[in-house]
Structures are given as C-alpha cells and as structure tokens.
Design an enzyme around this catalytic site. Sequence first.
Site, mmCIF file in Angstrom:
data_model
loop_
_atom_site.group_PDB
_atom_site.id
_atom_site.type_symbol
_atom_site.label_atom_id
_atom_site.label_comp_id
_atom_site.label_asym_id
_atom_site.label_seq_id
_atom_site.Cartn_x
_atom_site.Cartn_y
_atom_site.Cartn_z
ATOM 1 N N CYS A 92 0.816 -1.228 0.000
ATOM 2 C CA CYS A 92 0.000 0.000 0.000
ATOM 3 C C CYS A 92 0.849 1.278 0.000
ATOM 4 C CB CYS A 92 -0.955 0.006 1.180
ATOM 5 S SG CYS A 92 -1.990 -1.461 1.246
ATOM 6 N N HIS A 144 -3.171 7.228 2.220
ATOM 7 C CA HIS A 144 -3.602 5.908 1.754
ATOM 8 C C HIS A 144 -4.985 5.632 2.334
ATOM 9 C CE1 HIS A 144 -3.970 1.776 0.924
ATOM 10 N NE2 HIS A 144 -3.695 1.364 2.144
ATOM 11 N N ASN A 154 -10.144 -0.190 0.087
ATOM 12 C CA ASN A 154 -8.683 -0.071 0.084
ATOM 13 C C ASN A 154 -8.158 -0.668 -1.222
ATOM 14 O OD1 ASN A 154 -5.936 -0.341 0.468
ATOM 15 N ND2 ASN A 154 -6.098 -1.177 2.543
#
Length: 325
Positions: free
Chosen positions: A119, A252, A282
């Site tokens: 990520c 993020h 996500n």
Amino acid sequence: MKRYSRITGTGSFLPPRRVTNADLVAQLAERGVETSDEWIRERTGISARHFADAGVYSSDLGLEAAKRALEAAGRSAQEIDLIIVATSTPDMVFPSTACILQNKLGANGGAAFDVQAVCSGFIYALTIANAMIQTGAANRALVVGAEVFSRILDFNDRTTCVLFGDGAGAVVLEASSKPGILASDLHADGKHVDILCVPGHVSGGGVLGDPVLKMDGQAVFKLAVGVLEESARLVLAKAQRSASDVDWMIPHQANIRIIQSTAKRLKLPMEKVIVTVDQHGNTSAASIPLALDFAVRCGKVQPGQTLLLEGVGGGFTWGAVLLNL
Ligand code: ACO
C-alpha cells in the site's frame, strides 16, 4: 539550474462493477459468511468498492488511468521515457506489469519496472521517479498504482475480504525548473512481514502456501497510525514546512479510522483531508493516485496547492511525499 519534478497530469480508472456493502453481504451470506453493512461502515468507513471482471488485469486498469493522466498533461505516450508501476497484484510473475503497460500504451523504448511496496507502493514509486528526474536519468515519467486485490482475497475470511477493492491511478511527472516535489520520506521494517502478507509462492509449476491475504488487523492499525504521523512530521521537517502549510492531506485509503487518527495527531482538520475509502475501499498502491485524481477532477485540489501524500502497508512499509501541485 537545479532540476525538480512536477506532476503535470493525473488520471484514474475504476472497473465498472461496483459492489456495495449490501451486494457483498448478500454474496458472502451465500457462502455462510456473516457480516453487515453496519459493521463494515462503522469499523472501516467503506460503503462500496469496485471489482474487476475475470480476465481484467492490473495493466488494463493502469492503461486507462495512464491514458487519462497523459491527456490531462497534454502529452503523448511516446513522450514518456520512464514507467513505474506500483502493484502487489502484477499480471504475471514476470515480466513486470510496467513492461506490459508500456507495450499496451505504445510507449516502447524507455525504462519500465515495477515497485513492490504494497500500500506504500505509489509513495515509493513517486520518490524513485522524482530522484531519476532530478539526476537526469529520466525527463518525463508515468507513475502508476494499479491493483486487482479482489484476486488475492479469501472470501471466506470476513475480517479481510470486506476491506479491499480494485482500481488504478496515474500521474505524469516531468522535469521542471520549479519544485513540484518538495521532499519525500521512505521507511520499511521487515520484522513485521507476518502481520500483513500473501504467503503463497510459485514453485515447480504450482502454487505453494496460501496465496490469499492474511492480516492481523489490530496490529496493522496500531502501527499504521504511529508511522503515518512520524513520516508526515519527517517529510515536513525535510521541506522546512509545518502542518499548517498543508492545503490537503491525501492519505492511503485503508480505513476511515486510521485516516481520522492521523489527521488528529497532525492537528489537520478533516476538511483538509481527501477521503475516497467510502466509495473505493482499500485499493492498496492505487489508492493515493486514485484519491489525488478524484480530488483534482472534482476541483477540490487546485494548482499551486501544497499536498501531503502518505502511504503505509505490508512489509511493513511507509512513507510520505510533500509536493506543490
Ligand atoms: N463483519 C462482522 N463482524 C466482523 C467482521 C465483519 N466483516 N470482521 C470481524 N468481525 C468481528 C470479529 O470476529 C470480532 O468478533 P468477536 O468480538 O466476537 O471476536 C469483532 O468483529 C471485532 O473484531 P476486531 O478485529 O477486534 O475489530 P476491529 O475493531 O479491530 O476492526 C479492522 C477490524 C477493521 C480490520 C481494524 O482492525 C482495522 O481497520 N485494521 C487496520 C487494517 C487495515 O486497514 N488494513 C488494510 C491493509 S493495511 C494498509 O492498507 C495499511
């Protein structure tokens, strides 16, 4: 004259299949997996995510995002001399998704490679592209985050499968005499490999181990909040700026609670934070460029503003980039 790099265009792409919490709850119920819209929204802030259809790969999503970023920058694919794709869900073991994307774009000839930092991948990729432009190793880069996380989810594990989605985001980063990227900060701590991983690997013509995402959610949560604050402070100090100079934080998009905690620690009001996790889930390395492009296209983020981008993910990896758009 000092060489800097600037973002000159952004683009993103979401696969058309939008899966709301209600859709997912119904699909999981058929497998005997119990969850609810209320649980997902309260614990994560997610209401919907997009999933790619079978046969659609990270390079396909990245291609659409890249085309839009090139169009926004007023550049053709042939003008690009560096492509970096941040992904943990590559099309193949090799060659890199960046090479596959380069060919689909018709941008052949420049450097192309993938970055694997889960990520945090886009923050890593942007930092590398900036460094290559500053040293003269590249002039005009395409930096892409692209993921099909739906391929590595265990839909019998409710603690993880409700969190992720598919998508891609891209930026064109060009050499400039004026600073766009002001500073960046990257870190990793490999002792946390086990708290977030996909432990399978290819061997002898088959897959060994378990090729689906495993996560200790609470351990990830605690680490994420601490390192995001630390990295934000470090990148601001490197650029001799303070949190009050930041027009927008684009973190993020993992979980609304992580985003809120980080903003609070930095004393940034949520009005200065771009949030897309509610609609995208996500999307790992794609989440920051997706959120950036969303914010640019809806007119929230304006040229000349100061942006704090922050990523954290498996590895454990984390980092931040401070830039002027
Ligand atoms: N639906 C219903 N109940 C669930 C679900 C679900 N989807 N998932 C877990 N539960 C249950 C658990 O079984 C547990 O039940 P129990 O109390 O009877 O044992 C209860 O909910 C609470 O579980 P916790 O794990 O304690 O829930 P928590 O409040 O910690 O939330 C979550 C879990 C959302 C994963 C949280 O820990 C988190 O956000 N962690 C960060 C992880 C993250 O964002 N990872 C993304 C990848 S990493 C990155 O991008 C940085």
